[in-house]
Design an enzyme around this catalytic site. Structure first.
Site, PDB file in Angstrom:
ATOM      1  N   GLU B  63      14.931 124.685 -25.964  1.00 21.74           N
ATOM      2  CA  GLU B  63      15.507 125.743 -27.055  1.00 21.74           C
ATOM      3  C   GLU B  63      14.017 126.541 -27.073  1.00 21.74           C
ATOM      4  OE1 GLU B  63      14.852 122.081 -27.626  1.00 21.74           O
ATOM      5  OE2 GLU B  63      17.388 121.218 -28.340  1.00 21.74           O
ATOM      6  N   PHE B 125      19.202 110.114 -38.227  1.00 18.90           N
ATOM      7  CA  PHE B 125      18.410 110.039 -37.232  1.00 18.90           C
ATOM      8  C   PHE B 125      18.683 111.406 -36.635  1.00 18.90           C
ATOM      9  CE2 PHE B 125      19.498 110.582 -32.269  1.00 18.90           C
ATOM     10  CZ  PHE B 125      18.731 110.317 -31.621  1.00 18.90           C
ATOM     11  N   GLN B 126      17.372 112.700 -35.608  1.00 20.16           N
ATOM     12  CA  GLN B 126      17.813 114.350 -36.305  1.00 20.16           C
ATOM     13  C   GLN B 126      17.427 114.781 -36.511  1.00 20.16           C
ATOM     14  OE1 GLN B 126      20.277 114.654 -32.383  1.00 20.16           O
ATOM     15  NE2 GLN B 126      18.153 114.050 -30.947  1.00 20.16           N
ATOM     16  N   LYS B 175      27.817 118.783 -39.949  1.00 25.14           N
ATOM     17  CA  LYS B 175      28.428 118.143 -39.108  1.00 25.14           C
ATOM     18  C   LYS B 175      29.590 118.525 -39.864  1.00 25.14           C
ATOM     19  CE  LYS B 175      28.919 115.631 -35.467  1.00 25.14           C
ATOM     20  NZ  LYS B 175      28.708 114.457 -34.772  1.00 25.14           N
ATOM     21  N   MET B 497      -7.626 135.205 -20.219  1.00 24.75           N
ATOM     22  CA  MET B 497      -7.626 136.217 -21.652  1.00 24.75           C
ATOM     23  C   MET B 497      -8.372 134.969 -22.019  1.00 24.75           C
ATOM     24  SD  MET B 497      -8.152 138.978 -22.436  1.00 24.75           S
ATOM     25  CE  MET B 497      -6.731 140.366 -22.516  1.00 24.75           C
TER      26      MET B 497
END
Lengths: 213, 600
Positions: B63, B125-126, B175, B497
């Site tokens: 993502e 969940f999630q 949802k 760097m």
């Protein structure tokens, strides 16, 4: 809280030096301004000033978290914060923040508040003309004998109401500006101060105009 | 519940399922590509995506990659980028990308799935508190609890993302809301569109302030334009107006990392980039100038160096669309809140109307001084011996691609700074880099996003071997969508760097900065279905680059370079603009001590 001496901005600041305009909702634009010739000396002043800033916001979920998160994330000081719905029909809440900082910091606070999406108006009640500010404190004092009498006497002088009493204690309700409440609490300390609950500052500008003028 | 409310409103007869409303709103907002990754909470939206073919979905592999790809898409097109991820880990993985977009003012709308409203707060969940987590890393965010608010919320999200100072906006979509039936409302049009009840950013600069600024410019003896990403964000017209104003005044111009391309590097007045790894002439011009005209830059610490010694003798003009940028880091003399294009237009008009003339004699003397600084050749390096100098590789890449329609993205580190120094941009929107946040792993997904928007362009991610490993999985995305992005790895086997700072600040103790156990990038590329190439001989650099750009497939080119090269010039942390280390003579300068040690 600020350790440095805090000044009251209204007294120490000449009115003419004001280039910072925190604009109310104009016809087309509501973003708060920081524009024009800027009095650099004012911004270089490193003294700490106490300000009360009022913010009119949409009363939506999370709006207070946005304001508090802004202060926490950017390291600004909050001395007190009050929030309540003030216009049910339009779904508006008013947040009053007592804060302290240099002129530069206070201006940053106002500009940062001004760019939050649910914010309608930001008003600096310390800078933008005279204002009235009040807070309420409940002050519990326990003691007997002369101390108890003295507490009641001082309560009278401060026009504090006794809202609870037992044979060994009082709860005073004292209303006033922050200095007055501070002074009252200070005087209660040697007289058996137990605990304090304060509302934080509610404030309005003096005169006929409202915050959205 | 939602149905009942709609019936009461009765303002729209036709009802749609929430997921369909979302897609209709995206379509109306002009979204052509969505970068995303499916999951349980966004299944209804993916089902609707499946049923249509107007909006293209690009399946990323992580993502974070989706958000950077959308950033690449947005910055190279000027449109709002769009991201779709699921709840919980989908949303938390997007956080780095969102923060990146916030820091660099990139307009994005990120749709995140959420567990059904009745489960919110139950540790489902999630489930993650996406609104809470993304509040400080977005310009604004919304949780849609009612399908009747869905269409308007998405329209508003796009409006907020692109208006004023652009930024990322999250819309969290439970949802059940995506599955409920509700009305579709079109986006506000015309005047209504500008009448958002609270968010109406000011775009027109105050004319009195502009008048003061222009008068100050006309009287300047040692002026400098200092421009930033705000000019790019203000659109191609702003770049055009900037060029006009620079030509009219004859003032020198430098730009931040984010602003490169607004003024062409081939232009007469160009000083190169300023800041920590900017040019000697740009930084000294900033330090010694008497009038500084900042347009769309924010006095970032990479630019200013030590604030105590920052351009001590100058009057400063600051044009910014975000009032909070003015007087945040540097106290200025004139603040102008407005859109870059609008203010530049007003400045030009006022300069012409008042028949101002720059002080030719003074400006000439100023340019003579600047030419002296330029003569130091601060970007000089020597390509000798058997090792490829990283600067050489990047310079050759630029020379061999400059005649094409080329977009350059970068990761973060030494290679990024060399790319900024040696790629000379002529146009805005061609340069994509993570400036504010400094996100390693930005370049490859950003290149994917750019290539989605510009199928016929050459898109090169100049990378480091450490950075590229952070989002290497997006090679798979490039292969799936036949995006012929080129990954040009400047491989010095160090986090360059970090190594450079350890050399300068920590006595050469290279703690954990060596890239141990690197993959074979050629084989890795091939395993992904890309073309892999490697070059380690300076004589073969040109041929390798030519071969790479001729291939119409994703290519990973592993350029094995000198491990010890440092990026100069450099303003060491805690130092002022006039205390640069030049370093092309091989010396690395004095170790950094005192307060500089504590700075980043």
């Amino acid at each position: 809280m600020a350790k440095k001496p805090v000044k009251t901005a209204a007294k120490s600041q000449p009115k003419a030096a004001k280039a910072v305009r925190v604009k109310a909702a104009a016809e087309d634009q509501s973003t708060n301004l920081y524009e024009g010739m800027i009095p650099v000396a004012r911004l270089r002043d490193k003294d700490i000033y106490r300000h009360v800033v009022s913010v009119l916001v949409d009363n939506e979920a999370g709006v207070l978290a946005r304001v508090i998160g802004l202060f926490a994330g950017r390291g600004y000081n909050i001395e007190s914060l009050t929030v309540a719905e003030v216009d049910h029909e339009r779904g508006l809440s008013r947040i009053n923040i007592a804060t302290s900082g240099t002129h530069q910091t206070i201006d940053q606070i106002k500009a940062q508040l001004g760019r939050l999406v649910p914010v309608h108006v930001v008003r600096d009640l310390t800078d933008d003309g005279p204002s009235v500010a009040r807070e309420l404190a409940l002050v519990k004092v326990a003691g007997i004998g002369e101390k108890r009498v003295e507490a009641l006497r001082i309560g009278d002088i401060f026009r504090a109401n006794v809202v609870d009493s037992s044979t060994q204690s009082f709860v005073f309700e004292v209303v006033g500006n922050t200095d007055k409440v501070d002074a009252f609490i200070e005087l209660m300390k040697p007289l058996g101060l137990v605990e304090v609950s304060r509302t934080g500052v509610a404030a309005l500008a003096r005169g006929a105009a409202g915050i959205e003028k | 519940m939602a149905e009942a409310q709609t019936a009461e409103r009765g303002d729209s007869t036709e009802k749609f399922v929430g997921a369909r409303i979302i897609l209709k709103a995206l379509e109306e907002q002009g979204v052509e590509v969505v970068f995303g990754y499916p999951g349980g909470a966004v299944l209804p939206i993916y089902d609707e995506l499946f049923k249509q073919n107007r909006i293209r979905h690009v399946l990323v592999r992580h993502e974070q990659g989706a958000v950077h790809a959308a950033e690449g898409y947005a910055r190279s097109t000027g449109k709002v980028g769009c991201v779709l991820v699921t709840s919980g880990p989908g949303a938390t993985n997007a956080v780095t990308g969102l923060t990146d977009a916030l820091m660099d003012s990139i307009p994005l709308v990120c749709l995140t799935g959420q567990v059904p409203t009745h489960l919110i707060g139950n540790d489902a969940f999630q489930e993650a508190d996406t609104i809470g987590i993304t509040r400080p890393c977005t310009k604004h965010n919304y949780l849609v609890r009612d399908v009747n608010q869905l269409a308007q919320t998405i329209h508003e999200a796009f409006y907020v993302a692109r208006s004023g100072r652009p930024g990322p906006v999250v819309v969290d979509l439970p949802k059940d809301v995506c599955m409920a039936m509700g009305p579709y409302t079109t986006a506000p049009k015309g005047v209504q569109r500008k009448q958002h009840k609270t968010y109406r950013p000011k775009t027109k600069g105050d004319s009195a302030a502009i008048a003061h600024a222009v008068a100050l410019m006309a009287a300047a003896k040692k002026p400098v334009f200092y421009t930033g990403g705000g000019v790019i964000n203000a659109g191609p017209r702003a770049s055009k107006l900037l060029r006009e104003l620079v030509a009219l005044t004859g003032f020198p111009i430098t730009s931040t990392l984010m602003g490169l391309g607004a003024y062409p590097a081939s232009g007469d007045a160009w000083l190169g980039m300023l800041g920590m790894h900017g040019t000697y002439e740009a930084n000294l011009a900033m330090h010694d100038c008497d009038v500084m005209i900042n347009i769309g830059a924010r006095f970032d610490d990479r630019v200013t160096g030590n604030l105590k010694f920052f351009s001590p003798g100058s009057k400063k003009i600051h044009v910014d669309i975000d009032a909070s940028s003015i007087n945040k880091n540097v106290i200025v003399d004139i603040g102008i809140v407005g859109d870059g294009a609008s203010v530049l237009e007003d400045m030009l008009a006022m300069w012409k109307a008042r028949r101002y003339q720059a002080d030719q004699k003074a400006i000439k003397a100023w340019w003579r001084q600047i030419e002296e600084w330029k003569a130091r050749g601060c970007l000089g390096y020597e390509q000798k011996g058997k090792l490829i100098k990283p600067q050489y590789a990047i310079q050759r890449l630029f020379e061999l691609t400059k005649h094409k329609k080329t977009y350059i993205t970068t990761e973060v580190g030494q290679h990024q700074m060399w790319a900024a120094q040696f790629c000379r941009f002529e146009e805005p929107n061609r340069w994509l880099t993570s400036g504010g946040l400094g996100t390693m792993g930005y370049g490859l997904p950003a290149a994917v996003g750019v290539q989605m928007a510009h199928r016929d362009a050459l898109v090169v991610d100049i990378a480091g071997e450490a950075s590229i490993m952070m989002n290497i999985q997006e090679l798979s995305t490039a292969v799936q969508y036949r995006l012929p992005v080129k990954v040009f790895i400047i491989n010095n086997q160090y986090m360059g760097m970090v190594r450079q700072w350890q050399e300068l600040l920590h006595g050469g103790r290279y703690s954990e900065s060596y890239s141990e156990a690197l993959p074979d990038f050629v084989k890795l590329a091939e395993a992904f279905g890309c073309v892999g190439m490697r070059v380690s001989d300076p004589k073969k650099v040109d041929d390798t680059i030519k071969e790479m750009i001729a291939i119409d497939r994703p290519v990973v080119c592993d350029v094995v370079v000198d491990q010890k090269e440092n990026c100069f010039p450099m303003i060491p942390s805690g130092k002022a603009h006039n205390e640069m280390i030049l370093g092309q003579d091989g010396k690395t300068g004095k170790p950094i001590t005192g307060e500089g040690l504590a700075l980043v």
